[in-house]
Design an enzyme around this catalytic site. Structure first.
Site, PDB file in Angstrom:
ATOM      1  N   HIS A   1      40.831  30.695  46.475  1.00  0.00           N
ATOM      2  CA  HIS A   1      41.717  32.021  46.986  1.00  0.00           C
ATOM      3  C   HIS A   1      41.730  32.433  48.474  1.00  0.00           C
ATOM      4  CE1 HIS A   1      43.336  35.577  44.545  1.00  0.00           C
ATOM      5  NE2 HIS A   1      44.298  35.134  45.479  1.00  0.00           N
TER       6      HIS A   1
ATOM      7  N   ASP B   1      43.063  39.588  39.722  1.00  0.00           N
ATOM      8  CA  ASP B   1      41.616  39.132  39.898  1.00  0.00           C
ATOM      9  C   ASP B   1      40.640  39.747  39.132  1.00  0.00           C
ATOM     10  OD1 ASP B   1      39.699  37.680  41.453  1.00  0.00           O
ATOM     11  OD2 ASP B   1      40.866  37.332  42.902  1.00  0.00           O
TER      12      ASP B   1
ATOM     13  N   HIS C   1      38.108  39.873  40.795  1.00  0.00           N
ATOM     14  CA  HIS C   1      37.172  40.136  42.048  1.00  0.00           C
ATOM     15  C   HIS C   1      38.113  40.680  42.995  1.00  0.00           C
ATOM     16  CE1 HIS C   1      35.647  36.312  40.249  1.00  0.00           C
ATOM     17  NE2 HIS C   1      34.515  37.026  40.444  1.00  0.00           N
TER      18      HIS C   1
ATOM     19  N   ASP D   1      37.868  40.347  46.399  1.00  0.00           N
ATOM     20  CA  ASP D   1      37.905  39.338  47.360  1.00  0.00           C
ATOM     21  C   ASP D   1      38.301  40.289  48.707  1.00  0.00           C
ATOM     22  OD1 ASP D   1      37.987  37.410  45.453  1.00  0.00           O
ATOM     23  OD2 ASP D   1      39.813  36.844  45.587  1.00  0.00           O
TER      24      ASP D   1
ATOM     25  N   HIS E   1      36.520  32.938  50.060  1.00  0.00           N
ATOM     26  CA  HIS E   1      37.252  33.119  49.374  1.00  0.00           C
ATOM     27  C   HIS E   1      37.046  34.603  48.547  1.00  0.00           C
ATOM     28  CE1 HIS E   1      34.744  32.302  45.490  1.00  0.00           C
ATOM     29  NE2 HIS E   1      34.354  31.257  46.282  1.00  0.00           N
TER      30      HIS E   1
ATOM     31  N   ASP F   1      44.880  35.271  40.736  1.00  0.00           N
ATOM     32  CA  ASP F   1      43.689  34.453  40.639  1.00  0.00           C
ATOM     33  C   ASP F   1      43.342  34.194  39.130  1.00  0.00           C
ATOM     34  OD1 ASP F   1      41.076  33.446  40.012  1.00  0.00           O
ATOM     35  OD2 ASP F   1      40.283  34.578  42.217  1.00  0.00           O
TER      36      ASP F   1
ATOM     37  N   ASP G   1      41.028  33.479  37.345  1.00  0.00           N
ATOM     38  CA  ASP G   1      39.767  34.300  36.909  1.00  0.00           C
ATOM     39  C   ASP G   1      40.021  35.421  36.307  1.00  0.00           C
ATOM     40  OD1 ASP G   1      39.240  35.942  38.983  1.00  0.00           O
ATOM     41  OD2 ASP G   1      37.828  34.425  39.955  1.00  0.00           O
TER      42      ASP G   1
ATOM     43  N   GLU H   1      42.609  29.162  42.023  1.00  0.00           N
ATOM     44  CA  GLU H   1      41.357  28.907  41.475  1.00  0.00           C
ATOM     45  C   GLU H   1      41.320  28.291  40.226  1.00  0.00           C
ATOM     46  OE1 GLU H   1      38.733  29.460  43.048  1.00  0.00           O
ATOM     47  OE2 GLU H   1      38.873  31.194  44.435  1.00  0.00           O
TER      48      GLU H   1
HETATM   49  C1  DIR Z   1      31.607  37.685  45.342  1.00  0.00           C
HETATM   50  C2  DIR Z   1      32.303  36.898  44.389  1.00  0.00           C
HETATM   51  N1  DIR Z   1      32.314  38.966  45.514  1.00  0.00           N
HETATM   52  C3  DIR Z   1      31.768  36.938  46.901  1.00  0.00           C
HETATM   53  N2  DIR Z   1      33.476  36.733  44.496  1.00  0.00           N
HETATM   54  C4  DIR Z   1      34.467  35.866  44.051  1.00  0.00           C
HETATM   55  O1  DIR Z   1      31.345  35.912  46.860  1.00  0.00           O
HETATM   56  O2  DIR Z   1      32.306  37.737  47.809  1.00  0.00           O
HETATM   57  N3  DIR Z   1      35.798  35.911  44.436  1.00  0.00           N
HETATM   58  N4  DIR Z   1      34.129  35.001  43.298  1.00  0.00           N
HETATM   59  O3  DIR Z   1      36.478  35.030  43.970  1.00  0.00           O
HETATM   60 MN    MN Z   2      40.254  35.581  43.875  1.00  0.00          MN
HETATM   61 MN    MN Z   3      38.430  35.672  41.258  1.00  0.00          MN
HETATM   62 MN    MN Z   4      37.106  33.400  44.115  1.00  0.00          MN
END
Ligand code: DIR
Ligand code: MN
Ligand code: MN
Ligand code: MN
Length: 305
Positions: A96, A119, A121, A123, A136, A223, A225, A268
């Site tokens: 991402h 998402d 998350h 991000d 990402h 995303d 996920d 993703e």
């Molecule tokens: C977490 C996980 N906040 C990071 N983030 C993810 O790594 O900054 N984002 N998996 O897709």
């Molecule tokens: Mn993402």
């Molecule tokens: Mn995500």
């Molecule tokens: Mn991610």
């Protein structure tokens, strides 16, 4: 109407491991969009320059910063180029972090565009707040110009304004990210709001916030996920309690219905991370989301109206 498929088999730090875009195209996405009446412009997946990983040590906590910067800058040019020709770029990822490129490209062609980010998350970590160092987890902060500047990413213009950004589907946000969302007044509809109001109201409220007069072009960054892992298991950081199959599709359909979609990311999808059946399930859902965002109707709307 022309859709330009930008396949980005890129995952950081594991370059080339993510075959998501290749699977999506092999599953027949081009033909599926053609069937919906699109002229599809796809001339192979994006070729990434080889960057010597050994020559790309972390900067602060950021992993593979030079590689990610190079790749996303190239993607920005490709996406911006398609958008300026009036084509609809459909970027398939991959990591991402690519959205740093796709959204930069969109904002270059459509400076008033808004972003709807789907998402689990946010991000939105900065170089300071990130724990993982994974870029990402950070693209949104770069696009907003938050955190102290990282010279390697000086090409990214802070062209996105916080009021032109809205999230749907969040459920795994770091403490630093929560603070950033609050301080910048960024609207986010977490899974709690999806449960409380239903997806129909949530999409309407999200559009009312980010696009009150339904006048701005829309960049949809999805995303995979965001979906529940039972729906889309093959992804890097699955989080339970996500969107159902229909909720994910509803978002895509409702945004298509605005007539304002100018760019789509589907990110993703990672076939290296699960068994064959899960991979097939995720790829099939991914193609289906793209079709929904590009105008597939379940029944001809006249029949219901
Ligand atoms: C977490 C996980 N906040 C990071 N983030 C993810 O790594 O900054 N984002 N998996 O897709
Ligand atoms: Mn993402
Ligand atoms: Mn995500
Ligand atoms: Mn991610």
């Amino acid at each position: 109407k022309t859709a330009a498929i930008v396949g980005c088999p890129f995952r950081c730090p594991r370059v080339g491991v993510d075959q998501g875009p290749i699977h999506l195209v092999e599953a027949g996405l081009v033909d599926q969009l053609t069937e919906l009446g699109w002229k599809v412009n796809f001339d192979g997946h994006h070729q990434f320059e080889e960057v010597n990983v050994a020559a790309d040590p972390p900067i602060g906590k950021l992993k593979n910063p030079r590689l990610v910067s190079k790749v996303t800058e190239a993607v920005a040019k490709v996406v911006g180029g398609h958008a300026k020709k009036g084509e609809l770029p459909v970027t398939l990822g991959g990591d991402h972090s690519l959205a740093m490129g796709t959204i930069s490209g969109t904002l270059d062609a459509h400076p008033d565009a808004c972003v709807i980010w789907i998402d689990a998350h946010a991000d939105i970590n900065t170089a300071e707040t990130t724990d993982s160092g994974n870029i990402h987890g950070m693209p949104v902060s770069f696009l907003l110009g938050l955190g102290s500047p990282v010279p390697e990413f000086s090409w990214v213009k802070p062209a996105l304004k916080p009021e032109r950004l809205v999230y749907i589907g969040l459920r795994d946000i770091d403490a630093g990210e929560k603070r950033i969302l609050k301080e910048n007044n960024i609207k986010a509809f977490s899974m709690h709001e999806v449960d409380k109001y239903g997806i129909g109201r949530v999409v309407e409220m999200a559009l009312d916030h980010v696009n009150p007069k339904r006048a701005y072009p829309i960049h949809l960054s999805f995303d995979v996920d965001a979906l529940d892992p039972s729906v889309a298991p093959s992804t890097g950081t699955p989080v339970r309690g996500g969107l159902t199959f229909r909720e994910g599709h509803y978002i895509c359909e409702a945004i298509w219905e605005t007539g304002l979609l100018v760019a789509l990311d589907l990110m993703e999808v990672n076939p290296s991370l699960a068994d064959a059946a899960s991979v097939q399930q995720t790829v099939t859902v991914g193609c289906s989301l793209v079709r929904a965002a590009l105008g597939k109707q379940l029944v001809r709307r006249e029949q219901v109206d």
